[in-house]
Design a protein around this motif. Sequence first.
Motif, PDB file in Angstrom:
ATOM      1  N   GLU A 271       0.820  -1.212   0.000  1.00 18.36           N
ATOM      2  CA  GLU A 271       0.000   0.000   0.000  1.00 18.36           C
ATOM      3  C   GLU A 271       0.858   1.268   0.000  1.00 18.36           C
ATOM      4  O   GLU A 271       0.538   2.236  -0.682  1.00 18.36           O
ATOM      5  CB  GLU A 271      -0.948  -0.004   1.215  1.00 18.36           C
ATOM      6  N   LEU A 272       1.943   1.238   0.762  1.00 18.35           N
ATOM      7  CA  LEU A 272       2.807   2.430   0.830  1.00 18.35           C
ATOM      8  C   LEU A 272       3.440   2.719  -0.537  1.00 18.35           C
ATOM      9  O   LEU A 272       3.652   3.873  -0.910  1.00 18.35           O
ATOM     10  CB  LEU A 272       3.908   2.239   1.884  1.00 18.35           C
ATOM     11  N   ALA A 273       3.720   1.640  -1.279  1.00 22.82           N
ATOM     12  CA  ALA A 273       4.376   1.801  -2.585  1.00 22.82           C
ATOM     13  C   ALA A 273       3.500   2.607  -3.553  1.00 22.82           C
ATOM     14  O   ALA A 273       3.999   3.155  -4.541  1.00 22.82           O
ATOM     15  CB  ALA A 273       4.698   0.436  -3.167  1.00 22.82           C
ATOM     16  N   ASP A 279       9.443   7.316  -1.698  1.00 23.77           N
ATOM     17  CA  ASP A 279      10.530   7.240  -2.665  1.00 23.77           C
ATOM     18  C   ASP A 279      11.039   5.800  -2.825  1.00 23.77           C
ATOM     19  O   ASP A 279      11.290   5.323  -3.926  1.00 23.77           O
ATOM     20  CB  ASP A 279      11.646   8.143  -2.121  1.00 23.77           C
ATOM     21  N   PHE A 280      11.191   5.090  -1.671  1.00 20.51           N
ATOM     22  CA  PHE A 280      11.721   3.724  -1.718  1.00 20.51           C
ATOM     23  C   PHE A 280      11.362   2.977  -0.433  1.00 20.51           C
ATOM     24  O   PHE A 280      11.391   3.565   0.655  1.00 20.51           O
ATOM     25  CB  PHE A 280      13.248   3.742  -1.885  1.00 20.51           C
ATOM     26  N   ILE A 281      11.039   1.706  -0.577  1.00 18.86           N
ATOM     27  CA  ILE A 281      10.789   0.876   0.612  1.00 18.86           C
ATOM     28  C   ILE A 281      11.846  -0.225   0.618  1.00 18.86           C
ATOM     29  O   ILE A 281      11.946  -1.002  -0.336  1.00 18.86           O
ATOM     30  CB  ILE A 281       9.380   0.254   0.577  1.00 18.86           C
ATOM     31  N   ARG A 292      11.863   5.372   2.596  1.00 12.02           N
ATOM     32  CA  ARG A 292      12.411   6.700   2.248  1.00 12.02           C
ATOM     33  C   ARG A 292      11.297   7.534   1.613  1.00 12.02           C
ATOM     34  O   ARG A 292      10.655   7.092   0.652  1.00 12.02           O
ATOM     35  CB  ARG A 292      13.599   6.558   1.308  1.00 12.02           C
ATOM     36  N   PHE A 293      11.084   8.694   2.187  1.00  5.78           N
ATOM     37  CA  PHE A 293      10.034   9.593   1.693  1.00  5.78           C
ATOM     38  C   PHE A 293      10.690  10.758   0.954  1.00  5.78           C
ATOM     39  O   PHE A 293      11.876  11.059   1.153  1.00  5.78           O
ATOM     40  CB  PHE A 293       9.218  10.143   2.868  1.00  5.78           C
ATOM     41  N   THR A 294       9.911  11.429   0.115  1.00 10.26           N
ATOM     42  CA  THR A 294      10.469  12.617  -0.545  1.00 10.26           C
ATOM     43  C   THR A 294      10.735  13.702   0.500  1.00 10.26           C
ATOM     44  O   THR A 294      11.678  14.464   0.378  1.00 10.26           O
ATOM     45  CB  THR A 294       9.515  13.132  -1.642  1.00 10.26           C
ATOM     46  N   ASP A 295       9.907  13.747   1.559  1.00  6.28           N
ATOM     47  CA  ASP A 295      10.138  14.695   2.662  1.00  6.28           C
ATOM     48  C   ASP A 295       9.716  14.020   3.975  1.00  6.28           C
ATOM     49  O   ASP A 295       8.570  14.137   4.403  1.00  6.28           O
ATOM     50  CB  ASP A 295       9.325  15.982   2.409  1.00  6.28           C
TER      51      ASP A 295
END
Length: 345
Positions: A271-273, A279-281, A292-295
């Motif tokens: 779901e997070l993807a 950005d990356f799991i 990793r999130f964009t912010d």
Amino acid sequence: MKEIQDLVRPNILHLTPYSSARAEFKGKAEVLLDANESPFNTGHNRYPEPLSTDIRTALSEMKQIDPDNIFIGNGSDEIVDQVTRVFCTPGRDAVHALPPTFGMYKVAAGINDAAFRPLTLLPDFTIPVGPLKESWDAHSKILWLCSPNNPSGNLMDPAVVEDLIRSFPGIVVLDEAYIDFIPEASFLPRLDEFPNLIIMQTLSKGWGMAGVRLGVAYASPFIVTMLRAIKMPYNINVLTQQVALRALQQPEVMEERVALLKSERQRLERELAKFDFVDFIFPSVTNFLLVRFTDSDAVYKYLLTHGIVVRNQSYQPNAASCLRITAGLVEENDRLLAALEAFIV
Ligand code: PMP
């Protein structure tokens, strides 16, 4: 490889441990007047059994390992400090660890005045074997390997782990805190092959008993004897021993919960993807995900306003803009996903 005895801090090797009343008299007696305890039977007026023998017996049967290979600590945290204390002479010896990883290895080095030598894991959180081998020397006493690793969630390559155990000139501690989520990967069945190996497990994760405080170290009888020599006389209290023993008698409860948390971790990953601010799991075999999130700061603060707290890992090497998210109950994970659904970048 040196003899293990030669790796022990000399004053600890020659220490006469404290001899408690319950350690001196192990038999059965009807009248106990030897320990200055209160005689009023409240269920906890007596000192606990010093070596957590019932727990070691239960673990021995479950893991098919001799009770003399088992040391019980007040959480793995306590064992991290005790291992550092047994092997490192303050101001002289060094420990090696591979960040981003569990923070207590560094803190225990600091407490015990051992040099902390960190070497950052590669960007995919695998071990830089060549540089690690170049970094150790005659002062190197402990190598901390965390597998599966916290906070990255990945398992270290078993061939690399084996190579490091065989080549490191000191004690290798393999921290298997999250092994209940991937039990087939444990090194425990191979413990006898490696005299310099300590395997740490804990009841805090898969077994769901973080509040009980019970950590386990598996090692050679000699290393177990050294850990016993420096432990506080009654380090595992009566309540902890009772609750832990009861839980260990019901492994199916743990297994069912672990299975649910694994499937929830997989659902969170799927779901997070879907969010474009993710950005990356990083692939995980545990009950958590490093994302990793964009912010990450914005996501962290936003989730707090929804009453949801996750762990910020941005300060850790190779984990910039990363948050660590633990898999919770189905409804808690639903709440996390619903909150993120409404997040506007
Ligand atoms: N090792 C690792 C890798 C951990 O993540 C933790 C807890 N977060 C511990 C050890 C400490 O476990 P305990 O609760 O048994 O002290």
